[in-house]
Design a protein around this motif. Sequence first.
Motif, short mmCIF file in Angstrom:
data_model
loop_
_atom_site.label_atom_id
_atom_site.label_comp_id
_atom_site.label_asym_id
_atom_site.label_seq_id
_atom_site.Cartn_x
_atom_site.Cartn_y
_atom_site.Cartn_z
N ALA A 324 0.84 -1.20 0.00
CA ALA A 324 0.00 0.00 0.00
C ALA A 324 0.87 1.24 0.00
O ALA A 324 1.79 1.37 0.82
N PRO A 325 0.64 2.20 -0.91
CA PRO A 325 1.44 3.43 -0.96
C PRO A 325 1.06 4.38 0.16
O PRO A 325 -0.11 4.56 0.49
N LEU A 326 2.08 4.97 0.79
CA LEU A 326 1.86 5.99 1.82
C LEU A 326 2.03 7.36 1.17
O LEU A 326 3.04 8.04 1.34
N ASP A 327 1.02 7.75 0.38
CA ASP A 327 1.10 8.99 -0.39
C ASP A 327 0.21 10.06 0.23
O ASP A 327 -0.42 10.85 -0.48
N HIS A 328 0.16 10.08 1.58
CA HIS A 328 -0.58 11.08 2.36
C HIS A 328 -2.08 10.88 2.32
O HIS A 328 -2.81 11.66 2.93
N ARG A 329 -2.59 9.86 1.62
CA ARG A 329 -4.01 9.59 1.64
C ARG A 329 -4.36 8.70 2.84
O ARG A 329 -3.64 7.73 3.11
N VAL A 344 -3.52 7.99 9.03
CA VAL A 344 -3.31 9.24 8.30
C VAL A 344 -1.81 9.54 8.26
O VAL A 344 -1.24 9.98 9.26
N PRO A 345 -1.14 9.29 7.13
CA PRO A 345 0.32 9.47 7.06
C PRO A 345 0.71 10.90 6.63
O PRO A 345 1.37 11.10 5.61
N ARG A 346 0.30 11.91 7.40
CA ARG A 346 0.57 13.29 7.05
C ARG A 346 1.10 14.05 8.26
O ARG A 346 0.76 13.73 9.41
N ASP A 347 1.94 15.05 8.03
CA ASP A 347 2.44 15.90 9.11
C ASP A 347 1.41 16.94 9.52
O ASP A 347 1.44 17.42 10.65
N ILE A 351 -8.95 18.59 10.23
CA ILE A 351 -10.15 18.06 10.89
C ILE A 351 -11.32 18.96 10.55
O ILE A 351 -11.21 20.20 10.64
N GLY A 352 -12.44 18.34 10.15
CA GLY A 352 -13.61 19.14 9.84
C GLY A 352 -14.87 18.31 9.75
O GLY A 352 -14.90 17.14 10.16
N ARG A 353 -15.90 18.92 9.19
CA ARG A 353 -17.21 18.28 9.11
C ARG A 353 -17.21 17.24 8.00
O ARG A 353 -16.63 17.44 6.92
N ALA A 354 -17.87 16.10 8.24
CA ALA A 354 -18.00 15.05 7.24
C ALA A 354 -18.67 15.61 5.99
O ALA A 354 -19.68 16.32 6.07
N GLY A 355 -18.10 15.32 4.84
CA GLY A 355 -18.65 15.79 3.58
C GLY A 355 -17.95 17.02 3.05
O GLY A 355 -18.10 17.35 1.86
N ALA A 356 -17.18 17.72 3.90
CA ALA A 356 -16.47 18.91 3.44
C ALA A 356 -15.25 18.48 2.61
O ALA A 356 -14.71 17.38 2.76
N ALA A 357 -14.79 19.39 1.75
CA ALA A 357 -13.66 19.06 0.86
C ALA A 357 -12.34 19.11 1.63
O ALA A 357 -12.17 19.90 2.57
N ASP A 358 -11.40 18.23 1.22
CA ASP A 358 -10.03 18.23 1.73
C ASP A 358 -9.96 18.01 3.25
O ASP A 358 -9.08 18.54 3.92
N VAL A 359 -10.85 17.23 3.81
CA VAL A 359 -10.83 16.92 5.25
C VAL A 359 -10.22 15.53 5.43
O VAL A 359 -10.65 14.57 4.79
N ASP A 360 -9.20 15.43 6.28
CA ASP A 360 -8.57 14.14 6.56
C ASP A 360 -9.35 13.34 7.60
O ASP A 360 -9.46 12.12 7.50
N HIS A 371 -12.30 22.80 10.92
CA HIS A 371 -12.44 23.20 12.33
C HIS A 371 -11.09 23.32 13.03
O HIS A 371 -10.93 24.17 13.91
N ALA A 372 -10.13 22.44 12.70
CA ALA A 372 -8.83 22.48 13.38
C ALA A 372 -7.81 21.73 12.55
O ALA A 372 -8.16 20.96 11.64
#
Length: 518
Positions: A324-329, A344-347, A351-360, A371-372
């Motif tokens: 499995a690639p650890l490409d920050h996804r 979550v392999p990111r520095d 964090i945000g609401r479910a359904g929002a864009a670009d939320v890990d 949110h944070a």
Amino acid sequence: MFGRWFYVRIGAAERALNAGRLDDAFTAACEPEIRRQARGEKLAESVARALLARARVQTQEGQYAAALADLDRIRQLGLSSADAEALRQRAEVEQRERLSRQQIQQQAAAAAAEDVRDGRIESGRLTVEKVDDPRRRRQLQDELDIRVQRSGQLLEQAEAALTRDDVLAAARHWQEACQRGRDRHTDAFVARLADAVRKIVASWIDEGRIERLLALRPLLDPIAKADPSVELQVQTVELCTRAVTLLGEGRYRDLRHTLLRLRSAATAARWIDEALDALTQLADAEERLLASPLGLYVTTAGGGARRHDANLEHPTRREEPDAAPLDHRPLLVVVEGGGSVLLVPRDTVRIGRAGAADVDVPFPGDVQSHHADLLRDGDDYFLRAHGEVAVNGRSVRRTLLRDGDRIVLGANAKFTFHKPSGRSASAVLRLSHRCRLPHDVGDVVLFRDTCLIGASEACHVRARDAANQVVLFDRGGRLFARQVPIGRRGVLGEAHAVNVGSSQVLGDVTVTVKEYQG
């Protein structure tokens, strides 16, 4: 010809009857040729009267089987009478009563023998007296007397041993005395023995006399059964026994828990505190070693356990294109017996609401779309708030997170920050039950280089029934897994590529990695 034979045969039968040979006369009287003649019928009647008379005598003498046999012969002759049937009924009743009495006596003898064999002296005396058979009663009494004598001798030896403060010998002699025969004397002695045990166990623990405590352990159960006041001493000695076993097996974490229980159950013996301090130093040294570049290399790459080819400067490596690639996804990791976690392999983790864009980490509920953020800086983690955030009940905008911090986003999105192990820079967000993410994700692993899976509290992913540990690690931007030793024992397992969509079985831990569609 027939007439001559008849007179000879019936004459012989009549002479047999007169001579008292009743059985011979009965045999002749049963022959059909003789019964068809008037003289033969008179012979049968005489035989029947004689059989009835003999049956009465046999019944009076208690020979019920013989009496019933003669009464059956009368029936065979076809000459049964009211007197014969009344005698039959009497014989059958008395025979049943005799069998019942015999059965009761056999049961009484068996109960007496069991009491004697098990050393129950007082009850044994009572049951032996109920045995009617004089020979068997005398045999049991002799056996009981021998047991009483031997039990008394052993109890005297136990008394002498207790007088000279030899509790081990006193306990052994008392136990042997109870096995030979337990009575009021052995029961009276156990109170003094229990008092001595309570004192000596405390003394031996203070002095660190482990060998004596282990020798006492098998002798404590019968004492505790007779006197429950030593139950605490049984538990204390059992903890010492377990501590010795755990130390021999190198299970230092379990040993620490056992010593803590021992310290709370017993006095604060100096050697217990010293052993706990040594375990703390050992754990700290192991953590420092495994957190060093050497330890990190051994954990993730296999170190000296990895094979090399003839050119030692170029270690043989296998390409694992399916890992499995650890490409920050984010990746969904399902551990059998440990639930689902989000890796979550990111520095920087958004964090945000479910359904929002670009939320890990997509929280359900009333939170902002962004949110944070959680930011990794070396081994430290910081929280940066864009919406309402409270850490341990205090409103924050930016703060350094520490192990155990309780975080609330908005009104009710709650999680706890953990840094389980100094072996790894990875951290864990343990979500409250109402804030679980899609696919029943209960934990979020902020992945950096390694992630431990196992039953220990030092693991990022808890698999409570796992007997071994597994480490997920980053090798060249791809996800691999291997078994790792628990404590200071074991051999590193071979590294395996963790493929997306398939399961990897490592010991008793099964790991499945999937793409996360949150």
